[in-house]
Design an enzyme around this catalytic site. Structure first.
Site, mmCIF file in Angstrom:
data_model
loop_
_atom_site.group_PDB
_atom_site.id
_atom_site.type_symbol
_atom_site.label_atom_id
_atom_site.label_comp_id
_atom_site.label_asym_id
_atom_site.label_seq_id
_atom_site.Cartn_x
_atom_site.Cartn_y
_atom_site.Cartn_z
ATOM 1 N N GLU A 25 0.829 -1.208 0.000
ATOM 2 C CA GLU A 25 0.000 0.000 0.000
ATOM 3 C C GLU A 25 0.864 1.259 0.000
ATOM 4 O O GLU A 25 0.662 2.177 0.798
ATOM 5 C CB GLU A 25 -0.951 -0.013 1.205
ATOM 6 C CG GLU A 25 -1.879 -1.218 1.226
ATOM 7 C CD GLU A 25 -2.919 -1.151 2.340
ATOM 8 O OE1 GLU A 25 -2.666 -0.458 3.356
ATOM 9 O OE2 GLU A 25 -3.977 -1.771 2.198
ATOM 10 N N GLU B 140 -5.894 -8.299 0.363
ATOM 11 C CA GLU B 140 -6.354 -8.337 1.751
ATOM 12 C C GLU B 140 -7.845 -8.064 1.795
ATOM 13 O O GLU B 140 -8.325 -7.130 1.156
ATOM 14 C CB GLU B 140 -5.633 -7.283 2.607
ATOM 15 C CG GLU B 140 -4.127 -7.433 2.681
ATOM 16 C CD GLU B 140 -3.460 -6.321 3.487
ATOM 17 O OE1 GLU B 140 -4.162 -5.614 4.234
ATOM 18 O OE2 GLU B 140 -2.237 -6.154 3.351
#
Length: 485
Positions: A123, A268
């Site tokens: 991220e 995720e």
């Protein structure tokens, strides 16, 4: 408690028997993080994964202990590269070659690790990072891809970048308006073009829980897969849950970039069980049950009705994770820190009331707890000690709406003292607090609030030093831990 059988698990007031599982859902794996004071032995974790028929794992680094435990298992592995290595890998191709040699090629042997993906960063374009990795992520990706190709690995594995869903957005919350975030749009277009040209997948992390957490007006049922919430029509497609809407917002963003067939991996997706009023085992069970049923049907999303590839987040609770995003960060695990399942979950997607297989062979520290010494404690002076214990321990379960939020003042302090004591490996010096604490053999747990006993871990040499004095922790005051008691 060591090596206890996992055939009978008490979840709240319901006692359920673990059944033999068959016809497991394909296309899903789990995220295995290790930001814990006492991580489980990787050999124990791999055995637990096998017994639950989970054959795909995503790692956040290339820790040799974990990688060696996975060797010969046959599990598909996504190996991660931490963000703090991106600059080094971007600046010098030689560094990328060395990383691949040491962390990939070294395991590409007979009975080695079945590495399928290499995740470059995690991220990296979060707005909270203020652009820290904007200049290094793409060059690092290109260098890693080149190194993998030169080493002859790209026929069996692909590089990717796990991005938070924050990198794209929709002006009116409808998927069809999806596009990449303006401040990262150009770099994202460059990256997805590189992905397309080199047959690499786009990896995205999607969190319905965070939609609920960040917006008090968010419709609760829209976070789940039951179809009980509102339905949003968009370009002839109907969306009854935020996961589908979020996923298809990315599809539209890719379409607008001229890419219509790129493989998408959900890196995720999950639901936490503590640290917030919506972070509960009951809601986690509801979320995962719906998700697994969805995966079992291979129906995909309205815009892409095809098999999804997802990694559940996460496998185990991690008591040392940063709580800046929220106190729930340490409670994402399907299993507790010791490999005990938290709720019923049928990995076949059939919705049966069964629980995952618990970790076997776990050894625990002595059955003892650190609690308040009522004869010596001065409640007017305990504040700094409580701050210190929570800063170096984990008091997130004490926050409003959490499992230990209804403790009285003495129980609150005891909980904090015990968490610090356990994280310090039950060192007797960690249960002093200027004479305000004592060690007891009586289980200090209060109702559904568990005062845990830590496990024996191969990382027990790791300790957070507690000899540099005590201080007030501003973050905990902001969270209201101290003022609340």
């Amino acid at each position: 408690m060591a090596g206890r059988a996992a055939m009978l698990v008490n979840l709240g007031t319901v006692v359920v028997t673990v059944l033999t599982l068959a016809s497991f859902v394909e296309g899903f794996g789990v995220n295995w993080g290790n930001i814990a004071s006492h991580p489980l032995n990787p050999d124990i974790v791999v055995r637990m994964l096998k017994e639950n028929k989970i054959n795909k794992v995503k790692l956040f680094d290339a820790d040799s202990w974990t990688m060696n435990a996975l060797a010969g298992s046959g599990m598909e592995v996504m190996v991660g590269i931490p963000n703090n290595l991106l600059e080094t890998l971007a600046d010098d191709y030689g560094n990328a070659k060395d990383w691949v040699k040491e962390n990939i090629t070294a395991y590409m042997r007979k009975d080695g690790v079945n590495i399928k993906y290499v995740a470059v960063g995690n991220e990296p374009f979060l707005s909270a990072y203020n652009g820290s990795y904007l200049k290094t992520t793409f060059p690092a990706l290109k260098n890693i891809h080149r190194a993998l190709k030169e080493a002859g690995h790209t026929d069996v594995m692909k590089a990717t970048i796990p991005q938070n869903a924050e990198v794209y957005q929709s002006a009116n919350d409808k998927p069809s308006e999806g596009d990449f975030r303006s401040d990262v749009k150009q770099i994202m277009l460059d990256i997805v073009k590189f992905f397309h040209d080199n047959d690499l997948p786009f990896t995205v992390n999607i969190y319905p829980f965070l939609s609920l957490y960040l917006n008090q007006h968010f419709p609760v049922e829209y976070a789940f897969f039951d179809g009980n919430g509102q339905t949003i029509p968009d370009n002839g497609k109907n969306y009854d849950n935020v996961f589908d809407a979020n996923y298809d917002t990315l599809v539209y963003a890719l379409n607008k970039a001229g890419i219509k067939d790129m493989k998408i991996i959900v890196g995720e997706v999950g639901w936490p069980t503590d640290g917030h009023k919506y972070a509960t085992p009951k809601l986690a069970e509801k979320f995962y049950a719906g998700l697994m049923k969805r995966l079992a049907k291979d129906v995909g999303t309205p815009l892409r009705p095809e098999k999804l590839e997802v990694y559940l987040f996460g496998l185990l609770d991690e008591d040392m994770k940063s709580i800046l995003p929220g106190p729930f960060e340490r409670h994402w695990g399907i299993f507790r820190y010791d490999g005990t399942p938290k709720f019923m979950l049928d990995f076949t997607g059939q919705g049966r009331k069964i629980v995952p297989v618990a970790a076997k062979g776990v050894q625990y520290l002595d059955k003892q707890w650190c609690v308040v010494n009522k004869d010596t404690i001065n409640l007017d002076e305990v504040g700094p000690d409580l701050d210190y214990a929570c800063y170096h321990g984990d008091c997130t379960a004490m926050l409003y709406g959490s499992t230990c939020s209804n403790l009285d003042k003495i129980q609150n302090i005891s909980y904090a003292f015990n968490m610090f004591f356990q994280i310090q490996g039950q060192d007797v010096r960690a249960c002093d607090f200027r004479g305000s604490a004592m060690i007891t053999k009586n289980n200090a747990s209060v109702g559904s609030c568990l005062f845990p006993i830590q496990i024996v871990s191969g990382s027990d040499d790791f300790r957070i030093s507690f000899v540099f004095g005590r201080f007030i922790v501003a973050g905990l005051i902001l969270l209201g831990l101290v003022t609340a008691i």
